[in-house]
Design a protein around this motif. Structure first.
Motif, PDB file in Angstrom:
ATOM      1  N   ARG A 540       0.834  -1.201   0.000  1.00 21.59           N
ATOM      2  CA  ARG A 540       0.000   0.000   0.000  1.00 21.59           C
ATOM      3  C   ARG A 540       0.870   1.252   0.000  1.00 21.59           C
ATOM      4  O   ARG A 540       0.526   2.251  -0.647  1.00 21.59           O
ATOM      5  CB  ARG A 540      -0.931   0.023   1.217  1.00 21.59           C
ATOM      6  CG  ARG A 540      -1.941   1.174   1.164  1.00 21.59           C
ATOM      7  CD  ARG A 540      -2.612   1.443   2.484  1.00 21.59           C
ATOM      8  NE  ARG A 540      -3.338   0.286   2.993  1.00 21.59           N
ATOM      9  CZ  ARG A 540      -4.064   0.305   4.102  1.00 21.59           C
ATOM     10  NH1 ARG A 540      -4.158   1.428   4.809  1.00 21.59           N
ATOM     11  NH2 ARG A 540      -4.683  -0.787   4.532  1.00 21.59           N
ATOM     12  N   GLU A 541       1.997   1.202   0.697  1.00 24.55           N
ATOM     13  CA  GLU A 541       2.894   2.352   0.720  1.00 24.55           C
ATOM     14  C   GLU A 541       3.377   2.697  -0.682  1.00 24.55           C
ATOM     15  O   GLU A 541       3.402   3.875  -1.078  1.00 24.55           O
ATOM     16  CB  GLU A 541       4.080   2.047   1.639  1.00 24.55           C
ATOM     17  CG  GLU A 541       5.029   3.221   1.818  1.00 24.55           C
ATOM     18  CD  GLU A 541       6.143   2.912   2.793  1.00 24.55           C
ATOM     19  OE1 GLU A 541       7.003   3.792   2.994  1.00 24.55           O
ATOM     20  OE2 GLU A 541       6.157   1.789   3.340  1.00 24.55           O
ATOM     21  N   GLN A 542       3.735   1.671  -1.465  1.00 22.87           N
ATOM     22  CA  GLN A 542       4.159   1.924  -2.841  1.00 22.87           C
ATOM     23  C   GLN A 542       2.994   2.417  -3.691  1.00 22.87           C
ATOM     24  O   GLN A 542       3.152   3.309  -4.527  1.00 22.87           O
ATOM     25  CB  GLN A 542       4.742   0.642  -3.446  1.00 22.87           C
ATOM     26  CG  GLN A 542       6.062   0.215  -2.834  1.00 22.87           C
ATOM     27  CD  GLN A 542       6.552  -1.109  -3.385  1.00 22.87           C
ATOM     28  OE1 GLN A 542       5.950  -1.671  -4.293  1.00 22.87           O
ATOM     29  NE2 GLN A 542       7.647  -1.611  -2.840  1.00 22.87           N
ATOM     30  N   ALA A 543       1.817   1.844  -3.462  1.00 14.07           N
ATOM     31  CA  ALA A 543       0.630   2.278  -4.212  1.00 14.07           C
ATOM     32  C   ALA A 543       0.338   3.746  -3.936  1.00 14.07           C
ATOM     33  O   ALA A 543      -0.008   4.516  -4.839  1.00 14.07           O
ATOM     34  CB  ALA A 543      -0.571   1.411  -3.843  1.00 14.07           C
ATOM     35  N   ARG A 544       0.491   4.135  -2.673  1.00 13.11           N
ATOM     36  CA  ARG A 544       0.251   5.527  -2.292  1.00 13.11           C
ATOM     37  C   ARG A 544       1.237   6.447  -3.015  1.00 13.11           C
ATOM     38  O   ARG A 544       0.868   7.497  -3.556  1.00 13.11           O
ATOM     39  CB  ARG A 544       0.392   5.680  -0.786  1.00 13.11           C
ATOM     40  CG  ARG A 544      -0.025   7.043  -0.252  1.00 13.11           C
ATOM     41  CD  ARG A 544       0.321   7.187   1.232  1.00 13.11           C
ATOM     42  NE  ARG A 544      -0.195   6.095   2.008  1.00 13.11           N
ATOM     43  CZ  ARG A 544       0.563   5.303   2.774  1.00 13.11           C
ATOM     44  NH1 ARG A 544       1.874   5.489   2.816  1.00 13.11           N
ATOM     45  NH2 ARG A 544       0.017   4.337   3.485  1.00 13.11           N
ATOM     46  N   ALA A 545       2.510   6.031  -3.047  1.00  9.09           N
ATOM     47  CA  ALA A 545       3.538   6.850  -3.711  1.00  9.09           C
ATOM     48  C   ALA A 545       3.272   6.951  -5.208  1.00  9.09           C
ATOM     49  O   ALA A 545       3.405   8.040  -5.808  1.00  9.09           O
ATOM     50  CB  ALA A 545       4.919   6.257  -3.446  1.00  9.09           C
ATOM     51  N   GLU A 546       2.890   5.843  -5.843  1.00 15.81           N
ATOM     52  CA  GLU A 546       2.609   5.867  -7.279  1.00 15.81           C
ATOM     53  C   GLU A 546       1.380   6.717  -7.582  1.00 15.81           C
ATOM     54  O   GLU A 546       1.331   7.422  -8.596  1.00 15.81           O
ATOM     55  CB  GLU A 546       2.411   4.440  -7.788  1.00 15.81           C
ATOM     56  CG  GLU A 546       3.701   3.626  -7.786  1.00 15.81           C
ATOM     57  CD  GLU A 546       3.473   2.181  -8.209  1.00 15.81           C
ATOM     58  OE1 GLU A 546       2.340   1.861  -8.653  1.00 15.81           O
ATOM     59  OE2 GLU A 546       4.414   1.372  -8.097  1.00 15.81           O
ATOM     60  N   LEU A 547       0.387   6.662  -6.709  1.00 16.47           N
ATOM     61  CA  LEU A 547      -0.808   7.500  -6.903  1.00 16.47           C
ATOM     62  C   LEU A 547      -0.417   8.970  -6.897  1.00 16.47           C
ATOM     63  O   LEU A 547      -0.815   9.743  -7.786  1.00 16.47           O
ATOM     64  CB  LEU A 547      -1.827   7.208  -5.799  1.00 16.47           C
ATOM     65  CG  LEU A 547      -3.164   7.959  -5.844  1.00 16.47           C
ATOM     66  CD1 LEU A 547      -4.261   7.147  -5.148  1.00 16.47           C
ATOM     67  CD2 LEU A 547      -3.086   9.336  -5.179  1.00 16.47           C
ATOM     68  N   VAL A 548       0.361   9.375  -5.890  1.00 11.96           N
ATOM     69  CA  VAL A 548       0.736  10.787  -5.780  1.00 11.96           C
ATOM     70  C   VAL A 548       1.651  11.194  -6.939  1.00 11.96           C
ATOM     71  O   VAL A 548       1.559  12.322  -7.444  1.00 11.96           O
ATOM     72  CB  VAL A 548       1.386  11.063  -4.417  1.00 11.96           C
ATOM     73  CG1 VAL A 548       1.860  12.510  -4.328  1.00 11.96           C
ATOM     74  CG2 VAL A 548       0.397  10.773  -3.288  1.00 11.96           C
ATOM     75  N   ASP A 549       2.515  10.282  -7.405  1.00 15.40           N
ATOM     76  CA  ASP A 549       3.340  10.579  -8.577  1.00 15.40           C
ATOM     77  C   ASP A 549       2.462  10.907  -9.788  1.00 15.40           C
ATOM     78  O   ASP A 549       2.706  11.895 -10.503  1.00 15.40           O
ATOM     79  CB  ASP A 549       4.240   9.385  -8.905  1.00 15.40           C
ATOM     80  CG  ASP A 549       5.431   9.279  -7.958  1.00 15.40           C
ATOM     81  OD1 ASP A 549       5.744  10.284  -7.289  1.00 15.40           O
ATOM     82  OD2 ASP A 549       6.026   8.184  -7.881  1.00 15.40           O
ATOM     83  N   GLY A 550       1.441  10.054 -10.028  1.00 15.31           N
ATOM     84  CA  GLY A 550       0.532  10.293 -11.163  1.00 15.31           C
ATOM     85  C   GLY A 550      -0.249  11.570 -10.997  1.00 15.31           C
ATOM     86  O   GLY A 550      -0.439  12.336 -11.952  1.00 15.31           O
ATOM     87  N   TRP A 551      -0.703  11.833  -9.776  1.00  8.26           N
ATOM     88  CA  TRP A 551      -1.429  13.080  -9.479  1.00  8.26           C
ATOM     89  C   TRP A 551      -0.544  14.289  -9.761  1.00  8.26           C
ATOM     90  O   TRP A 551      -0.989  15.277 -10.345  1.00  8.26           O
ATOM     91  CB  TRP A 551      -1.869  13.042  -8.016  1.00  8.26           C
ATOM     92  CG  TRP A 551      -2.402  14.324  -7.470  1.00  8.26           C
ATOM     93  CD1 TRP A 551      -3.685  14.770  -7.532  1.00  8.26           C
ATOM     94  CD2 TRP A 551      -1.650  15.332  -6.780  1.00  8.26           C
ATOM     95  NE1 TRP A 551      -3.792  15.992  -6.910  1.00  8.26           N
ATOM     96  CE2 TRP A 551      -2.555  16.363  -6.449  1.00  8.26           C
ATOM     97  CE3 TRP A 551      -0.313  15.457  -6.415  1.00  8.26           C
ATOM     98  CZ2 TRP A 551      -2.154  17.494  -5.758  1.00  8.26           C
ATOM     99  CZ3 TRP A 551       0.093  16.592  -5.737  1.00  8.26           C
ATOM    100  CH2 TRP A 551      -0.830  17.602  -5.409  1.00  8.26           C
ATOM    101  N   ASP A 552       0.721  14.194  -9.362  1.00  2.00           N
ATOM    102  CA  ASP A 552       1.640  15.320  -9.531  1.00  2.00           C
ATOM    103  C   ASP A 552       1.950  15.569 -11.007  1.00  2.00           C
ATOM    104  O   ASP A 552       2.016  16.717 -11.462  1.00  2.00           O
ATOM    105  CB  ASP A 552       2.921  15.045  -8.749  1.00  2.00           C
ATOM    106  CG  ASP A 552       3.819  16.264  -8.677  1.00  2.00           C
ATOM    107  OD1 ASP A 552       3.296  17.373  -8.482  1.00  2.00           O
ATOM    108  OD2 ASP A 552       5.041  16.101  -8.836  1.00  2.00           O
ATOM    109  N   ARG A 553       2.133  14.482 -11.764  1.00  2.00           N
ATOM    110  CA  ARG A 553       2.394  14.655 -13.212  1.00  2.00           C
ATOM    111  C   ARG A 553       1.221  15.351 -13.892  1.00  2.00           C
ATOM    112  O   ARG A 553       1.409  16.271 -14.689  1.00  2.00           O
ATOM    113  CB  ARG A 553       2.663  13.291 -13.856  1.00  2.00           C
ATOM    114  CG  ARG A 553       4.043  12.711 -13.557  1.00  2.00           C
ATOM    115  CD  ARG A 553       4.351  11.548 -14.492  1.00  2.00           C
ATOM    116  NE  ARG A 553       3.379  10.461 -14.344  1.00  2.00           N
ATOM    117  CZ  ARG A 553       3.493   9.466 -13.470  1.00  2.00           C
ATOM    118  NH1 ARG A 553       4.548   9.418 -12.640  1.00  2.00           N
ATOM    119  NH2 ARG A 553       2.579   8.512 -13.403  1.00  2.00           N
ATOM    120  N   GLN A 554       0.014  14.910 -13.568  1.00  2.00           N
ATOM    121  CA  GLN A 554      -1.167  15.538 -14.175  1.00  2.00           C
ATOM    122  C   GLN A 554      -1.319  16.980 -13.707  1.00  2.00           C
ATOM    123  O   GLN A 554      -1.734  17.857 -14.471  1.00  2.00           O
ATOM    124  CB  GLN A 554      -2.414  14.728 -13.835  1.00  2.00           C
ATOM    125  CG  GLN A 554      -2.483  13.387 -14.547  1.00  2.00           C
ATOM    126  CD  GLN A 554      -3.790  12.671 -14.294  1.00  2.00           C
ATOM    127  OE1 GLN A 554      -4.624  13.127 -13.511  1.00  2.00           O
ATOM    128  NE2 GLN A 554      -3.978  11.537 -14.950  1.00  2.00           N
TER     129      GLN A 554
END
Length: 977
Positions: A540-554
């Motif tokens: 879940r920690e990695q999922a959280r980081a990947e989610l925020v990465d995608g949010w930040d790119r957009q």
């Protein structure tokens, strides 16, 4: 699913020298350790004490490391206090749910202590005890000793008086309940707790303290047993109250659940009795109470009960709804309707056919109207047009919703002045803002309102002569209190439906929203997965980081687009907020951090931060859930530009209920629309939260999960498909011949014949919409478990010919009622259902096949009803073949499509343009439905020449058929809301 009742206990006290206490001795006892007391010059040794499973000292930022040592910490506290009556420490004690294991319980306590106490600047000495009662059941609880002075690198400073406030204790009590309930949901546990006092809940029981450590003390120690006598007295007194008046217990249990099980009752009785003998007496008293109503067994084979008061609430709700619906004084003249629709069209807003039907329905004369709309179908836009029509007729239109943000969204989307239901009820109680005969009350997000509150609103409107319009979606987030009032009302009185999704841009996404709305969560997730919008990570920690990465790119690529991060719990929201801020900090989009003492603890805010308001405040024009961007911040206050464009400023001493606003829970997001959404899935989710989370977007959504939560996508789908819809006591009525009369007679409720007919009325359209909303238990196992006369059987199964005959007779009876314009009676529906169940016992889906056969050839109904079932049996077998064979379905489709083409052409030749346009609309719906059946779509592509189509390579055949119909003269597909 109905939430069970878990035990709530949260108390606070001060450890003071005035009553002979020592902070060092108290810490030694709670930690089961030996500590040396420098002031008294002696050791306090409790190292032989059992049951302490976790013990640690938590330091706030800036505190010296030496205070991590328990002996050093409490001796310094003692040395710093000179008065003989000095207050040394504050202690908070709370119960940990028995449903949790030790690891979960420790983490629950630790997270709460860190957030509520340590982040505020206190040093916290946390000790988790896992005692056992005499009967062997666990009694997990935690003791937290906290310092009372501010602390920095040099040590302790002055005392912080605010930490002693009664208001802060109330906030802690509420926060603990919310924290426990979130974690229970996240872990998939069913228990829930309520922080409110019994007095606040209207329950005639005395609040009870937990026994705590005193229960394990030996009398020989010579110390007064800590609160044990008080605990036993309260438990005994409450038990005596319940034995004398068992309805007290029933009232308490049914506050959040309309029905309950024997286990729920036993948990409650254990909490409110002293010893086995009194426990048995409490159980016997409640079970023997005339106020207890047995409903039979549910789908889990558990006995289910309710109270006569809950039955009475539902009866009053039904009566208020019936009387409102029977009135016809609130109609809107055609000219005002036309003017409102025309004004909307000049603004570029053209109502769809479904929106127009809903508009016509709610502006009719009835005193009660309901609209059921999927997420993103444009309910608010339609209500805005209705508001203009009502106001043109001279009505005053008011709006209400359970939460402040929902009221704000209603007002923003429709222009209807709105507020929370609680504030309206308070005003009514004060004799202010009363409704009248010229008022229309629009209640949004009605599916979240419990039976008691809904009954009060409808009864007030009925007595005032006002009209009520209920708007919502029973499949979104469920009512917090007991009951499923909105679903019950729409099943009873019908509702206009808006199913055409307008929020999403892509047709496949619109279809996914429809799938979420109708419980086909797996299909929706697979659709998003097929477009790369479902992402799995190892943790879940990695999922959280990947989610925020995608949010930040957009965020950087599309700064003009709106977006939101959504998840299930406040704990995850805090972590997501922190990671999102980190991305903004890295790109230089935030100003300098400022420490701001918010209601939930100290936070770092900066200019450019997203902010969420957490409490309604009329003077600022903000609601719980309002979002904005910080323009200026200091420790004393801040100014914020709200997403609606307004600017507000406030001082910290006046308003501190704020937090970072990058992420939000699903509850905060219901009613929100954004361009893009990012969802973190956790185990506490269900089909209702999944529906809300995956339907907020216009353009796209990213769903992230960790494999430590869900091993694979199958487990993800299973969790996000769980049905946790609330029930009504009326859902479990026994299926006797006349269901409505039996339901009333068992509860000694008497209705005149006319009222009984109103009670039995269920409109066809609402019934079709809500087929899937009844609890599964009602279909899988009759709550009575008493079946009528056994069916004739061959080889252990009901005889098919006899079942066909009975099904046809029931169909004929219902057809005659329709022909006469009369409502179908419950016993007729029951007869049809039982005959269908007998057919399905022989072969799966046999009832569906027979129904289809009878619709295609109605002559078979009378034949089969008269005993000649051969033709119906053959037709039923043919329907089965067509259902299973895509080529056969394609052949039938081609035949039906050509027939509709001929009928439409005949209507146009006859000059019946309206009829031809209706036929065109029906054909468009048929074409749009093809995509739901991939096998049929594939078969039809091969038969495109028969349909006179030239298909482009990537074009769906449904789209091609719809295009072949020509332009729609009455509908504007450019509307996005």
């Amino acid at each position: 699913m109905v939430d069970a009742m878990a035990i709530y206990h949260f108390s606070a006290k001060v450890i003071s020298r005035a009553n002979g206490s020592s902070a060092v001795a108290s810490a030694a006892y709670r930690s089961a350790s030996e500590l040396h007391d420098e002031r008294l010059g002696r050791n306090h040794d409790f190292s032989n004490k059992a049951g302490v499973i976790h013990s640690e000292v938590l330091l706030p930022e800036g505190a010296p490391e030496r205070l991590n040592d328990r002996t050093t910490l409490w001796n310094e506290v003692e040395a710093g206090e000179k008065r003989k009556d000095a207050q040394l420490a504050r202690e908070v004690e709370f119960s940990i749910p028995r449903e949790m294991n030790e690891k979960q319980g420790v983490q629950l306590a630790r997270d709460f202590v860190q957030k509520q106490f340590v982040d505020r600047g206190m040093i916290a000495d946390l000790n988790v005890h896992w005692d056992k009662a005499k009967d062997g059941t666990p009694k997990p609880h935690a003791h937290v000793m906290m310092t009372m002075r501010e602390v920095d690198e040099q040590g302790f400073g002055k005392k912080v008086r605010d930490w002693n406030s009664t208001e802060l204790l109330k906030e802690w009590r509420e926060a603990w309940a919310a924290h426990v309930n979130e974690r229970m949901a996240e872990l998939g546990l069913e228990g829930r707790i309520d922080h409110r006092s019994y007095a606040d809940q209207g329950i005639e029981l005395e609040p009870q303290h937990k026994i705590g450590p005193a229960a394990s003390r030996r009398p020989g120690q010579g110390r007064e047993a800590e609160r044990i006598e008080d605990h036993a007295r309260i438990a005994r007194d409450n038990g005596e109250k319940i034995i004398a008046n068992p309805s007290i217990a029933l009232d308490a249990i049914t506050r959040q659940q309309a029905t309950f099980t024997t286990r729920d009752l036993a948990v409650f009785a254990f909490r409110h009795s002293d010893g086995k003998e009194q426990f048995d007496q409490v159980m016997s008293a409640v079970r023997a109470s005339p106020e207890l109503v047995a409903l039979g067994k549910d789908g889990r084979d558990q006995e289910r009960f309710t109270s006569r008061d809950m039955i009475a609430v539902e009866a009053r709700l039904e009566r208020a709804g019936d009387e409102l619906a029977a009135r016809g004084e609130h109609g809107v003249a055609d000219r005002h309707r036309s003017q409102a629709i025309g004004a909307a069209e000049t603004r570029g807003l053209t109502l769809s056919a479904e929106q127009r039907d809903a508009f016509d329905h709610i502006t009719g004369g009835e005193g009660l109207a309901a609209v059921v709309g999927y997420a993103g179908t444009g309910k608010s836009a339609m209500l805005g047009v209705a508001r203009e029509a009502w106001e043109g007729q001279g009505y005053t239109v008011r709006g209400a919703a359970l939460s402040g943000i929902a009221a704000e969204n209603l007002e923003g989307g429709s222009g209807i002045s709105s507020r929370t239901i609680a504030s309206l009820e308070h005003a009514w109680g004060q004799g202010r803002e009363q409704l009248g005969p010229r008022d229309v009350l629009v209640v949004d997000e009605a599916g979240m309102i419990g039976s008691r509150q809904m009954e009060r609103v409808l009864s007030h409107a009925r007595d005032a002569g006002a009209k009520v319009v209920l708007v919502g979606d029973p499949e979104q987030l469920q009512a917090i209190e007991a009951g499923a009032a909105f679903r019950s009302i729409t099943e009873r009185h019908g509702a206009a439906e808006i199913t055409e999704v307008r929020r999403q841009r892509e047709d496949w996404q619109k279809e996914a929203t429809r799938q979420l709305a109708t419980g086909r969560t797996g299909e929706a997730i697979h659709a998003y997965d097929g477009r790369g919008m479902v992402r799995a990570a190892d943790t879940r920690e990695q999922a959280r980081a990947e989610l925020v990465d995608g949010w930040d790119r957009q965020r950087q690529a599309e700064p003009d687009r709106s977006r939101v991060i959504l998840t299930h719990t406040n704990a995850e929201v805090a972590k997501l907020n922190e990671e999102a801020r980190g991305r903004l900090r890295a790109t230089g989009d935030l100003g300098e951090d400022v420490a701001f003492r918010a209601e939930r603890g100290e936070r770092q805010f900066a200019a450019g931060d997203r902010l969420m308001f957490l409490r309604n405040e009329r003077s600022l024009g903000v609601k719980n859930g309002t979002l904005g961007t910080i323009e200026r911040v200091s420790p004393e206050g801040m100014s914020v530009r709200l997403d609606g464009g307004q600017r507000v400023a406030f001082e910290a001493k006046d308003y501190a209920h704020v937090d970072h606003g990058y992420a939000a829970t699903f509850h905060k997001a219901q009613g929100v629309t954004v361009d893009r959404a990012h969802v973190l899935a956790t185990p506490g989710m269900d089909r209702h939260s999944a529906y809300v989370g995956l339907s907020r977007h216009r353009e796209g959504v990213q769903l992230h999960y960790g494999r430590d939560d869900f091993a694979d996508q199958r487990q993800l789908v299973r969790a996000l498909s769980r049905d946790r819809g609330k029930d009504m006591a009326g859902d479990h009525a026994r299926p006797e011949q006349d269901q409505a009369r039996a339901f009333a007679e068992r509860r000694e409720i008497r209705f005149p014949e006319l009222a009984r007919q109103v009670v039995e009325k269920v409109r066809d359209k609402a019934r079709g919409m809500f087929d899937g909303f009844r609890p599964k238990a009602a279909r899988e196992t009759s709550v009575s478990d008493v079946k009528p006369q056994a069916e004739p059987a061959i080889g252990g199964k009901p005889d098919q010919a006899k079942a066909i005959e009975r099904y046809a007779r029931a169909t004929a009876d219902i057809g005659r009622m329709h022909a006469k314009g009369l409502p179908v009676l419950p016993h007729q529906e029951s007869a049809l259902r039982k005959a269908g169940e007998a057919l399905d016992a022989n072969r799966p889906h046999a009832a569906r096949d027979l129904a289809s056969a009878l619709r295609r050839d109605p002559r078979l109904i009378e034949q089969a009803a008269g005993g000649n079932t051969g033709g119906a049996a053959r037709a039923m077998a043919e329907e089965q073949r067509v259902r299973l064979d895509p080529e056969a379905r394609a052949g039938r489709f081609v035949e039906a499509w050509k027939m509709m083409q001929r009928n439409r052409a005949a209507l146009e030749r006859a000059g019946d343009r309206a009829g031809a346009e209706r036929m065109r609309g029906n054909m468009a719906k048929v074409a749009g439905a093809i995509g739901r059946d991939p096998q049929l779509e594939s078969a039809l592509r091969r038969r495109a020449p028969e349909l006179e189509l030239k298909l482009e390579k990537d074009r769906a055949i449904g789209d091609a058929l719809a295009k072949s119909l020509g332009p729609d003269r009455e509908r504007d597909r450019g509307m996005s809301r």
